[in-house]
Design a protein around this motif. Structure first.
Motif: not given
Length: 142
Positions: A5-7, A99-100, A106-108
């Motif tokens: 997911p997300n890749l 960007w999401e 970045g948060a992780i």
């Protein structure tokens, strides 16, 4: 091919040389990321087993007054594992993320880096506090 997911998925034009090369790079990075995450998880498991074994030994010997050595042992494993997990997160950014995805990674990364910083600081403080006690014990026993 496993779905992550997300890749990004493999390019749709896999008949061209560029599409095949891009697909190969994406797959290689995904497998490398999985390997690095597996190493990090294995280090955590080893740390838990080691700390658990040290705890059992301390309980059997009835030396439960101070668990600092056990905490430091576990903290070392966790700090190392956090570095591997952060490395896996960095690999995720190598595959043209949105960007999401960059924001989430970045948060992780910030959370894991902060955890590692505070864990390292606590280990340093515990080591400094334990040192005078060890000197006194060694003088008494020696």
């Amino acid at each position: 091919m496993p779905q992550f997911p997300n890749l990004p998925e493999a390019p749709h034009d896999i008949t061209s040389l560029h599409g095949q090369a891009e697909s190969a790079v994406i797959n290689a990075v995904l497998w490398l990321k999985l390997g690095v995450e597996t190493v990090g998880a294995t280090i955590i498991a080893l740390g838990i087993l080691t700390a658990g074994w040290l705890l059992v030994k301390a309980l059997v010997k009835r030396q439960t007054a101070d668990f600092t050595a056990i905490r430091l042992a576990l903290a070392r494993y966790l700090a190392l594992a956090l570095e591997f997990q952060l490395g896996a997160d960095i690999l995720s950014t190598a595959i043209a993320p949105s960007w999401e995805q960059i924001g989430k990674l970045g948060a992780i990364a910030v959370i894991r880096t902060a955890l590692n910083y505070f864990l390292s600081r606590e280990m340093r403080e515990e080591r400094h506090e334990a040192s005078p006690e060890e000197e006194v014990v060694s003088r008494v026993e020696g």
